[in-house]
Design a protein around this motif. Structure first.
Motif, short mmCIF file in Angstrom:
data_model
loop_
_atom_site.label_atom_id
_atom_site.label_comp_id
_atom_site.label_asym_id
_atom_site.label_seq_id
_atom_site.Cartn_x
_atom_site.Cartn_y
_atom_site.Cartn_z
N LYS A 1 -23.29 -7.70 28.27
CA LYS A 1 -22.93 -8.70 29.28
C LYS A 1 -23.58 -10.04 28.95
N GLU A 2 -23.54 -10.96 29.90
CA GLU A 2 -24.14 -12.27 29.72
C GLU A 2 -25.65 -12.16 29.51
N SER A 3 -26.25 -13.22 28.93
CA SER A 3 -27.68 -13.19 28.60
C SER A 3 -28.54 -12.83 29.79
N GLU A 4 -28.22 -13.38 30.96
CA GLU A 4 -29.03 -13.12 32.15
C GLU A 4 -29.00 -11.64 32.53
N VAL A 5 -27.84 -11.02 32.44
CA VAL A 5 -27.71 -9.59 32.76
C VAL A 5 -28.49 -8.76 31.75
N THR A 6 -28.33 -9.10 30.48
CA THR A 6 -29.02 -8.36 29.42
C THR A 6 -30.54 -8.49 29.55
N LEU A 7 -31.03 -9.70 29.77
CA LEU A 7 -32.48 -9.90 29.84
C LEU A 7 -33.10 -9.25 31.07
N ALA A 8 -32.40 -9.28 32.20
CA ALA A 8 -32.92 -8.58 33.38
C ALA A 8 -33.05 -7.09 33.10
N HIS A 9 -32.05 -6.53 32.45
CA HIS A 9 -32.09 -5.11 32.06
C HIS A 9 -33.24 -4.83 31.09
N LEU A 10 -33.38 -5.69 30.08
CA LEU A 10 -34.42 -5.47 29.08
C LEU A 10 -35.81 -5.61 29.68
N GLY A 11 -35.97 -6.49 30.67
CA GLY A 11 -37.25 -6.61 31.34
C GLY A 11 -37.64 -5.31 32.03
N VAL A 12 -36.68 -4.68 32.67
CA VAL A 12 -36.94 -3.39 33.33
C VAL A 12 -37.29 -2.34 32.29
N MET A 13 -36.50 -2.27 31.22
CA MET A 13 -36.75 -1.26 30.19
C MET A 13 -38.11 -1.47 29.52
N ALA A 14 -38.52 -2.74 29.37
CA ALA A 14 -39.80 -3.02 28.74
C ALA A 14 -40.96 -2.44 29.55
N ASP A 15 -40.81 -2.35 30.86
CA ASP A 15 -41.88 -1.80 31.66
C ASP A 15 -42.02 -0.30 31.47
N PHE A 16 -40.97 0.34 30.98
CA PHE A 16 -41.04 1.77 30.69
C PHE A 16 -41.49 2.02 29.24
N PHE A 17 -41.02 1.21 28.31
CA PHE A 17 -41.32 1.43 26.90
C PHE A 17 -42.60 0.75 26.43
N GLY A 18 -42.95 -0.37 27.05
CA GLY A 18 -44.16 -1.08 26.64
C GLY A 18 -44.13 -1.45 25.17
N PRO A 19 -45.25 -1.27 24.44
CA PRO A 19 -45.30 -1.63 23.03
C PRO A 19 -44.34 -0.81 22.16
N ALA A 20 -43.79 0.27 22.69
CA ALA A 20 -42.79 1.05 21.96
C ALA A 20 -41.38 0.49 22.14
N PHE A 21 -41.27 -0.67 22.79
CA PHE A 21 -39.96 -1.31 22.98
C PHE A 21 -39.29 -1.48 21.63
N PRO A 22 -38.00 -1.13 21.54
CA PRO A 22 -37.29 -1.18 20.25
C PRO A 22 -37.44 -2.54 19.55
N GLY A 23 -37.69 -2.49 18.26
CA GLY A 23 -37.82 -3.70 17.49
C GLY A 23 -39.20 -4.32 17.51
N GLY A 24 -40.13 -3.70 18.23
CA GLY A 24 -41.49 -4.22 18.28
C GLY A 24 -41.61 -5.56 18.97
N ALA A 25 -40.73 -5.83 19.93
CA ALA A 25 -40.71 -7.14 20.59
C ALA A 25 -41.85 -7.35 21.57
N ILE A 26 -42.51 -6.26 21.99
CA ILE A 26 -43.63 -6.35 22.92
C ILE A 26 -44.89 -5.90 22.20
N THR A 27 -45.86 -6.79 22.06
CA THR A 27 -47.11 -6.41 21.42
C THR A 27 -48.02 -5.69 22.41
N ILE A 28 -49.01 -5.00 21.88
CA ILE A 28 -49.97 -4.31 22.73
C ILE A 28 -50.69 -5.32 23.62
N GLU A 29 -51.05 -6.45 23.06
CA GLU A 29 -51.77 -7.47 23.83
C GLU A 29 -50.90 -8.01 24.96
N GLU A 30 -49.63 -8.28 24.69
CA GLU A 30 -48.72 -8.78 25.72
C GLU A 30 -48.53 -7.74 26.82
#
Length: 246
Positions: A137-166
């Motif tokens: 979908k549009e960038s806003e829809v995608t990013l809202a979804h990815l923000g939620v997923m990042a809270d579950f995956f953390g540093p294991a987020f696909p592609g290494g986009a979230i560092t341990i420090e972040e």
């Protein structure tokens, strides 16, 4: 957790839009959900803004960060334990999207939201747990979804986009507050309260694995009821039944 309506800039400089609408949405979310849920929504908002800086844009237009953060803050209103607040016949994502839209329409902030912007917000919330749609979908829809997923995956987020420090910085700012246990109870609670809304989505997997109480109660009965609604038992049998009319 601070109950301030002002969202902080983190030590790294990461910040989210701190508009009057965002402050009001945060207050509304705190009124209708738990502190644990609110912190999850805030972490999702910060992760979404962080990822908006890292991931390639889908188009040349600037991303609407206020829309993304509003969507993330309101995306789990459907987890409310007040059964007079949520529906009996809709998925929790749809409840959340409907409630966020109604709040916006009833508030004096709606003047900045045209029909398209409201629809993007609704889609961002309704599709936040459906990656096969949200990611296309549009960038806003995608990013809202990815923000939620990042809270579950953390540093294991696909592609290494979230560092341990972040990850640590955001979780330190908005602690989990036993989120894992509460999440399990909410998912199983939805399976108990309105099972028909869970059969075609990921929530039913929790009912099958953990029962309707998170401890195994009703697992077999739930799985039997869910299986009866799957496509081989509905669409395929319906097609076969139509043969007599052809």
């Amino acid at each position: 957790m601070s109950t301030s309506s002002s969202l902080p800039k983190l030590p790294s400089g990461l910040a989210v839009p701190n508009t009057p609408l965002i402050a009001a949405a945060l207050k509304y979310s705190r009124k209708h959900t738990t502190a644990t849920t609110v912190n999850h929504c805030l972490r999702a908002a910060y992760f979404a803004v962080l990822l908006s800086r890292k991931l390639p844009a889908k188009d040349s237009e600037a991303v609407d960060l206020e829309l993304i953060v509003y969507s993330n803050i309101m995306h789990d209103l459907g987890w409310s334990q007040d059964h007079t607040f949520i529906s009996k016949d809709k998925r929790f994502e749809v409840d959340s999207a409907d409630l966020a839209r109604k709040y916006l329409e009833d508030s004096h902030y709606s003047g900045d939201w045209d029909k398209h912007r409201v629809q993007l917000m609704w889609d961002a919330i309704a599709l936040h747990a459906t990656p096969s749609f949200a990611q296309h979908k549009e960038s806003e829809v995608t990013l809202a979804h990815l923000g939620v997923m990042a809270d579950f995956f953390g540093p294991a987020f696909p592609g290494g986009a979230i560092t341990i420090e972040e990850y640590k910085e955001i979780v330190t700012a908005f602690p989990r507050l036993e989120f894992r246990d509460q999440f399990l109870q909410i998912m199983c609670g939805l399976c108990a309260y309105k099972p028909e809304t869970t059969y075609d989505n990921f929530v039913s997997d929790f009912g099958v694995a953990f029962g309707v109480d998170g401890k195994g109660k009703g697992k077999e009965e739930f799985e039997k009821a869910r299986r009866a609604t799957t496509f081989p038992h509905t669409l395929w049998h319906s097609l076969l039944a139509c043969k007599q009319y052809e």
